[in-house]
Write a protein that holds these residues in place. Sequence first.
Motif, PDB file in Angstrom:
ATOM      1  N   ASN A  28      -4.657   4.744   4.040  1.00 43.26           N
ATOM      2  CA  ASN A  28      -5.925   4.123   3.634  1.00 43.26           C
ATOM      3  C   ASN A  28      -5.693   2.854   2.826  1.00 43.26           C
ATOM      4  OD1 ASN A  28      -7.450   6.072   4.911  1.00 43.26           O
ATOM      5  ND2 ASN A  28      -7.741   7.319   3.063  1.00 43.26           N
ATOM      6  N   ASP A  29      -4.728   2.903   1.922  1.00 46.49           N
ATOM      7  CA  ASP A  29      -4.444   1.729   1.085  1.00 46.49           C
ATOM      8  C   ASP A  29      -3.836   0.599   1.899  1.00 46.49           C
ATOM      9  OD1 ASP A  29      -5.438   3.167  -1.002  1.00 46.49           O
ATOM     10  OD2 ASP A  29      -3.580   3.222  -2.174  1.00 46.49           O
ATOM     11  N   LEU A  75      -6.691  -2.577  -5.726  1.00 47.40           N
ATOM     12  CA  LEU A  75      -6.630  -1.187  -5.281  1.00 47.40           C
ATOM     13  C   LEU A  75      -6.714  -0.207  -6.442  1.00 47.40           C
ATOM     14  CD1 LEU A  75      -5.931  -2.476  -2.533  1.00 47.40           C
ATOM     15  CD2 LEU A  75      -4.464  -0.499  -2.124  1.00 47.40           C
ATOM     16  N   VAL A 111     -15.548  -5.049  -6.712  1.00 46.33           N
ATOM     17  CA  VAL A 111     -14.382  -4.224  -6.393  1.00 46.33           C
ATOM     18  C   VAL A 111     -13.536  -3.982  -7.644  1.00 46.33           C
ATOM     19  CG1 VAL A 111     -12.188  -4.184  -5.130  1.00 46.33           C
ATOM     20  CG2 VAL A 111     -14.273  -4.924  -3.965  1.00 46.33           C
ATOM     21  N   THR A 162      -4.669  -4.833   4.117  1.00 41.65           N
ATOM     22  CA  THR A 162      -4.833  -5.761   5.240  1.00 41.65           C
ATOM     23  C   THR A 162      -6.222  -6.377   5.245  1.00 41.65           C
ATOM     24  OG1 THR A 162      -3.265  -4.482   6.573  1.00 41.65           O
ATOM     25  CG2 THR A 162      -4.739  -5.976   7.755  1.00 41.65           C
ATOM     26  N   GLU A 163      -7.230  -5.568   4.963  1.00 44.83           N
ATOM     27  CA  GLU A 163      -8.613  -6.056   4.915  1.00 44.83           C
ATOM     28  C   GLU A 163      -8.775  -7.138   3.849  1.00 44.83           C
ATOM     29  OE1 GLU A 163     -13.134  -4.336   4.063  1.00 44.83           O
ATOM     30  OE2 GLU A 163     -11.377  -3.082   3.693  1.00 44.83           O
ATOM     31  N   TYR A 164      -8.319  -6.841   2.634  1.00 48.07           N
ATOM     32  CA  TYR A 164      -8.465  -7.800   1.547  1.00 48.07           C
ATOM     33  C   TYR A 164      -7.656  -9.067   1.807  1.00 48.07           C
ATOM     34  CZ  TYR A 164     -10.694  -4.135  -1.299  1.00 48.07           C
ATOM     35  OH  TYR A 164     -11.547  -3.169  -1.795  1.00 48.07           O
ATOM     36  N   ARG A 219      -6.597  -1.065   3.617  1.00 47.08           N
ATOM     37  CA  ARG A 219      -7.399  -1.825   2.661  1.00 47.08           C
ATOM     38  C   ARG A 219      -6.685  -3.105   2.259  1.00 47.08           C
ATOM     39  NH1 ARG A 219     -12.407  -1.020   2.510  1.00 47.08           N
ATOM     40  NH2 ARG A 219     -12.272   1.163   1.873  1.00 47.08           N
ATOM     41  N   GLY A 240       0.818  -1.202   0.000  1.00 45.85           N
ATOM     42  CA  GLY A 240       0.000   0.000   0.000  1.00 45.85           C
ATOM     43  C   GLY A 240       0.849   1.247   0.000  1.00 45.85           C
TER      44      GLY A 240
END
Length: 203
Positions: free
Chosen positions: A81-82, A139, A131, A87-89, A85, A77
């Motif tokens: 924010n990235d 992303l 997405v 980590t989430e994905y 994100r 990332g």
Amino acid sequence: SIKGRAELIRLLFEYTGQAYTQKKYTTPSDWFGKDKAALKTPFPNLPYIQDGDHVITESDALADFVVLRSNEQSLLGKNTNDIVRVTEYRSVITDQNNLLGGAAFGAKSIDAIVKLITEKTIPVLTKFNNVLNGHNYLLGDYITVPDFSLFYLEEFVLAAKPDALDALPNVAKHHKTIRNLPAIDAYFNSDRYQAKPFWSQLI
């Protein structure tokens, strides 16, 4: 010797252009009876990376290690924010890979795995299809670690159910995009690549 959780690490090594030597375990005694106890870490586990006297275990830590020692640190990332994100994905995709990997160990037929893919994995891939709408990568305009995690999930799903992505054009395109990256294409055509098994002798 299965691909398992180590395949993501191989993909990252290959993409970032870092040399590595694989050690594959073909019998439980080679690991449990020998190397596990000898590893200089409080948490010996498979897969692991040994870099000199430094030993790293746990899949997320391994992926981070490979990226952080490369010139491709944007794989984690480019901004706060990235990074979150990513980590989430990674977490969502890891849940699916663990689900299917665990099922593959105990399944007696491919039908049970296909049923699990249909009921549990396709709904998640449908969300990733949304997405990816209009984008090559999760992303948007640049590649990150979860793109490789998703690619491995896509590979497994297609091996078990070849038509699984037919109704998910953005996920299917993503699979082709990662597969056709020059470094990944070279890996697939090298003697380092192992097509199967993913998680068990069944698949």
